[in-house]
Design an enzyme around this catalytic site. Structure first.
Site, mmCIF file in Angstrom:
data_model
loop_
_atom_site.group_PDB
_atom_site.id
_atom_site.type_symbol
_atom_site.label_atom_id
_atom_site.label_comp_id
_atom_site.label_asym_id
_atom_site.label_seq_id
_atom_site.Cartn_x
_atom_site.Cartn_y
_atom_site.Cartn_z
ATOM 1 N N HIS A 68 0.908 -1.335 0.202
ATOM 2 C CA HIS A 68 -0.199 0.004 0.081
ATOM 3 C C HIS A 68 0.800 1.254 -0.146
ATOM 4 O O HIS A 68 0.751 1.965 -1.056
ATOM 5 C CB HIS A 68 -0.936 0.129 1.268
ATOM 6 C CG HIS A 68 -1.864 1.243 1.276
ATOM 7 N ND1 HIS A 68 -2.395 1.533 2.628
ATOM 8 C CD2 HIS A 68 -2.291 2.182 0.365
ATOM 9 C CE1 HIS A 68 -2.985 2.649 2.206
ATOM 10 N NE2 HIS A 68 -3.130 2.972 1.124
ATOM 11 N N HIS B 227 1.275 4.919 -2.793
ATOM 12 C CA HIS B 227 1.680 6.321 -2.185
ATOM 13 C C HIS B 227 3.180 6.870 -2.550
ATOM 14 O O HIS B 227 3.306 7.844 -3.430
ATOM 15 C CB HIS B 227 1.411 6.187 -0.765
ATOM 16 C CG HIS B 227 -0.105 6.387 -0.592
ATOM 17 N ND1 HIS B 227 -0.846 7.477 -0.182
ATOM 18 C CD2 HIS B 227 -0.788 5.404 -0.538
ATOM 19 C CE1 HIS B 227 -2.055 7.097 0.212
ATOM 20 N NE2 HIS B 227 -1.859 5.849 0.097
ATOM 21 N N HIS C 102 -3.858 1.014 -6.333
ATOM 22 C CA HIS C 102 -4.349 1.670 -4.904
ATOM 23 C C HIS C 102 -5.569 1.489 -4.647
ATOM 24 O O HIS C 102 -5.826 0.981 -3.341
ATOM 25 C CB HIS C 102 -4.060 3.079 -5.216
ATOM 26 C CG HIS C 102 -4.578 4.015 -3.922
ATOM 27 N ND1 HIS C 102 -5.550 4.588 -3.680
ATOM 28 C CD2 HIS C 102 -3.550 4.004 -2.625
ATOM 29 C CE1 HIS C 102 -5.668 5.036 -2.250
ATOM 30 N NE2 HIS C 102 -4.287 4.597 -1.957
ATOM 31 N N ASN D 105 -6.426 -0.643 -0.997
ATOM 32 C CA ASN D 105 -6.862 0.471 -0.029
ATOM 33 C C ASN D 105 -8.241 0.324 0.374
ATOM 34 O O ASN D 105 -8.503 0.402 1.603
ATOM 35 C CB ASN D 105 -6.724 1.921 -0.529
ATOM 36 C CG ASN D 105 -6.951 2.817 0.254
ATOM 37 O OD1 ASN D 105 -6.126 3.239 1.486
ATOM 38 N ND2 ASN D 105 -8.419 3.593 0.144
ATOM 39 N N ILE E 246 -6.560 8.704 -0.979
ATOM 40 C CA ILE E 246 -6.703 8.936 0.473
ATOM 41 C C ILE E 246 -5.588 8.076 1.168
ATOM 42 O O ILE E 246 -5.282 7.205 0.442
ATOM 43 C CB ILE E 246 -8.102 8.327 0.986
ATOM 44 C CG1 ILE E 246 -8.320 8.357 2.551
ATOM 45 C CG2 ILE E 246 -8.312 6.919 0.305
ATOM 46 C CD1 ILE E 246 -8.497 9.664 2.834
#
Length: 865
Positions: free
Chosen positions: A526, A531, A717, A721, A865
């Site tokens: 993740h 990110h 993602h 997520n 997010i």
């Protein structure tokens, strides 16, 4: 809008040369706001500015006629002020305010291709669009701005906005080229000084802002990036001064100022998203604080004693709500109705967590071996499972230190469960798979286990049954030798059992696997692989590709909110002592472990087909529509992912083909080449010498690169997520840490394991307080906010004037709708047992669209997010 050409400019109009004509324009902007209410001080100040003659002015820039006295820059029209700023009354919740502006147009200006805006107020505003009607000889001209405009005194260069046309660098109208180049210079900055909120600088830095050395050695973490020991992608530079006690580290801002951490202003959350996150963040914070103060369950408030205690969080909630000052501050910030909905202060089940999907239909299905294995294919971390290609499994670690003793004794345990096959036959038939965390964790176990955490490095073996489901065969759990690493490792192998102490130990063994998987997921699958690795692409794109560039227009929607999310993560989540260290097993070694994992990151392998082939779960097959054939046919993540991947790639191919007819154009595109060099040399600078980087010389390389970027930022993602709460919101299904090893025989702990297996299980995994904190955190991370923009959508309909690109994008959206229908049909097909599993939980994490909230589906355009 028609392209700007000499033919258009030579059209005869009824206006005589030199005749002055008025052009009417409309400007849509948002005044400065905080949450849902206008900043009254700013509003009053702006009105005084208007009265004093300090207005907002716009000045058109010609796209066709250069000024010989100014290096042939586009000629400037006369400044024109926004009208009626001080008299226009707007609703508090209005998404935008429309103002009129009237320009004097002269024929020597011709068609404008850009404009300068000067804000002489004391406060910033958000400029959305500017539209000119009836430009002589041309018609309508539209500018998509979507940018914060601060007072002119904040800028060294005038703010310039371009029309929504698309130009390669060599095709840019000559009068606009200087403006295009200067805008990029502004965005790059000079690499010096502290960056302020109005600065628009995109620059790189290492992760040296996670520590607080002034608090002592316990608060220091390794610097990530810039070394071979801890390589890392770069983050956005803030320019904060070095820490006083250790200048290698950047000073940190106080926790209560976290929201003011620098990112370029246009990368910040919208007011709507900010409001949503504050509301849900306060809800989760209170849910954690309440049980911290009052024991809500029984005489052992630090523990869950039985699974029923956990179910109370969803079924009854925390009923006893003390009168905290925090609640009063919340009431002052959020409308009463919203507060009632979030915090349930109306007396109806206050502070109740939503029921996670994994237990919504069946509260015990999570315990089954089939569900345990299914979640490796359709859970929150379906990107690690690999095909076993040799037996026993081979460690890539130093064989003199880490041996395969346990693996070799596993053979006799598993061969009887292979549906009549021998191990060699199962290997040859591609029937054996593994979830292997041995090598990534073994070098860290001694350090991790010196803390309050007690974990194993696990290796799970699975068999692909004839019905398409996976069956766990054995779990190998390894520890370093208690005396010395040089003596190797100590391992035990556990096999499925249902009853008695053996059944409880098997459940614990699966829990240790889930803990390994949970930590790896959060830190690497993740955080690192979506990110962190995407942020350098965002920075490079803004530094080197003009907003006029086609690749900027292609990629920009997939970068929305990511820098803001990552900056907040550095401040409160991944920092030393932050929430991640408190809630996942590697604790203070968490980010260091992710840097070790980054050593194995290879950009081309982030493409889904390449990843599946690398893991051995697919083989190349040119006859397949996706170029690969899955070895586990009912692999929901891969099945849906390949459909999404192909749709993205077709869209990117169609789009890029309209601008790059030949490979030569790519090679001659100076902005594109600068972008790719910047990304490799600086953004992922610790890997700049790797031979696997695409050379960016062909259209094929460009398409594959852009497809991979979009895939990682959107679908990958989403897959790792938005299932966090649906799967992990129920602690026993995905515990994040363990506090003891499996009890040894003839000990009181083993006796408790025999007499009270639920209590023994819960005493081993995450304690009550940290469980509630972790659940609160992933509830926020799993939600879609009200302003989410999903794959196949744009928040600005007129993002380009190119009709070919707009048609290709429309086809992309239609294809995604077809994929949604296909996912729904597959989830209703009872033969596809991995689509829903024992938990009766349909796989929807790669369903493209979603409603607002906690839905377990939807692919946002970006890591938002």
């Amino acid at each position: 809008m028609d392209p700007i050409t000499d033919e258009n400019m030579n059209k005869k109009t009824k206006h005589e040369v030199g005749e002055i004509k008025k052009i009417q324009g409309t400007v849509v902007l948002m005044k400065k706001k905080f949450l849902d209410s206008n900043d009254l001080t700013a509003s009053v100040t702006d009105r005084f500015d208007e009265i004093l003659g300090n207005k907002v002015s716009l000045q058109l820039i010609s796209a066709v006629n250069g000024d010989p006295e100014k290096e042939l820059r586009g000629k400037l029209g006369k400044p024109a002020n926004l009208e009626d700023w001080d008299t226009k009354i707007t609703a508090l919740t209005a998404p935008g305010v429309t103002f009129n502006v009237t320009f004097e147009w002269e024929e020597e200006i011709g068609v404008p291709g850009a404009f300068i805006i000067k804000n002489s107020h004391h406060n910033e505003f958000y400029l959305k669009t500017v539209t000119l009607e009836d430009v002589p000889g041309h018609g309508r001209v539209h500018f998509v701005c979507n940018s914060w405009v601060y007072p002119a005194s904040c800028y060294k260069k005038d703010r310039v906005f371009f029309t929504n046309q698309t130009y390669l660098p060599t095709e840019t109208p000559a009068p606009l080229r200087c403006y295009r180049e200067e805008e990029l210079l502004t965005l790059r900055g000079n690499g010096n000084g502290k960056l302020e909120e109005w600065d628009r600088v995109y620059d790189y830095d290492i992760y040296n802002d996670l520590s607080e050395p002034e608090k002592g050695p316990k608060h220091v973490r390794p610097i990530l990036g810039g070394s071979s020991e801890y390589p890392y992608p770069r983050r956005g530079r803030t320019g904060r001064p070095p820490a006083e006690t250790d200048p290698r580290h950047e000073s940190r801002i106080p926790l209560f100022k976290s929201l003011s951490i620098y990112v370029p202003r246009d990368e910040r959350f919208s007011h709507l998203k900010f409001s949503d996150l504050v509301a849900y963040g306060l809800k989760s914070a209170v849910q954690f604080i309440v049980p911290e103060v009052e024991a809500q369950f029984d005489s052992t408030p630090s523990e869950f004693d039985k699974f029923e205690d956990i179910l109370q969080l969803y079924e009854k909630g925390i009923k006893k709500v003390p009168n905290f000052p925090l609640l009063e501050s919340i009431r002052n910030q959020i409308p009463l109705q919203t507060l009632k909905e979030l915090l349930r202060t109306d007396g109806e089940q206050p502070f109740r967590f939503p029921t996670p999907q994994v237990i919504k239909e069946d509260k015990s299905a999570w315990r089954t071996d089939e569900e345990f294995a299914r979640e490796m294919l359709a859970g929150i971390n379906p990107v690690v499972i690999c095909r076993l290609q040799e037996f026993p499994p081979n460690s890539k670690l130093n064989p003199q230190v880490y041996n395969n003793e346990a693996s070799s004794k596993t053979k006799e345990c598993i061969e009887k469960n292979l549906e009549g096959l021998t191990i060699d036959e199962a290997l040859n038939n591609k029937k054996l798979f593994t979830l292997d965390y041995h090598d990534i964790l073994m070098p860290y176990l001694r350090r991790i286990n010196s803390t309050s955490t007690k974990i194993y490095a696990t290796r799970t073996l699975l068999f692909l049954k004839n019905d398409g489901t996976l069956k766990p065969l054995a779990i190998e759990m390894s520890l370093p030798h208690p005396e010395d690493d040089k003596l190797g490792e100590v391992s035990e192998v556990y096999t499925p059992a249902e009853h008695g102490a053996e059944g409880t130990i098997w459940q614990l063994a699966k829990a240790y696997v889930a803990i390994n998987d949970s930590g790896y997921h959060q830190l690497i699958s993740h955080w690192l692989y979506t990110h962190a690795v995407i942020e350098p692409f965002i920075i490079a794109t803004n530094r080197q590709l003009s907003v006029l560039h086609p690749i900027h227009k292609l990629l920009h929607p997939h970068f929305r909110d990511t820098m803001n999310v990552n900056a907040l993560a550095r401040q409160t989540l991944i920092n030393g002592g932050g929430l991640l260290e408190r809630t996942v097993f590697p604790s203070k070694y968490a980010m260091e472990l992710s840097a070790v994992a980054y050593k194995g990151w290879v950009f081309p392998e982030q493409a889904l087909p390449a990843d599946l082939i690398k893991r051995g779960v697919a083989v190349e097959d040119l006859k397949s529509p996706h170029g690969v054939r899955l070895l586990i046919e009912d692999y929901p993540y891969a099945v849906d992912g390949l459909e999404i991947w192909s749709a993205i790639k077709t869209w990117v191919e169609d789009y890029c083909s309209s601008y790059y007819k030949t490979d030569d154009i790519i090679q001659e595109d100076l902005e594109l080449q600068s972008w790719w060099n910047d990304l490799r040399e600086k953004g992922h600078g610790d890997k700049k010498d790797e031979p696997w980087w695409p050379k960016m010389q062909t259209r094929k390389e460009l398409v594959e690169t852009c497809t991979t970027i979009i895939w990682v930022a959107s679908a990958l993602h989403a897959a790792v997520n938005f299932g966090q709460y649906p799967y992990g919101g129920y602690l026993p299904n995905r515990p994040a840490m363990s506090r003891r090893f499996i009890p040894e025989r003839d000990t009181p702990d083993y006796a408790e394991l025999e007499s009270n297996p639920e209590k023994a299980f819960l005493k081993t995994v995450t304690p009550q307080m940290l469980s509630i904190l972790g659940i609160s955190l992933i509830e926020i991370l799993s939600r879609h906010t009200a302003d989410e923009v999903f794959l196949g959508q744009r928040d600005t309909p007129e993002w380009t004037t190119d009709k070919e690109a707009l048609k290709a994008f429309e086809r992309f959206g239609e294809k995604l709708t077809e994929i949604e229908d296909r996912i729904t049909r597959m989830n209703n097909d009872e033969k596809l047992r991995n689509r829903t599993g024992p938990a009766k939980m349909p796989y929807t994490l790669l369903f493209p669209t979603s409603e607002v909230g906690l839905t377990g589906k939807g692919i946002p355009n970006s890591v938002s997010i």
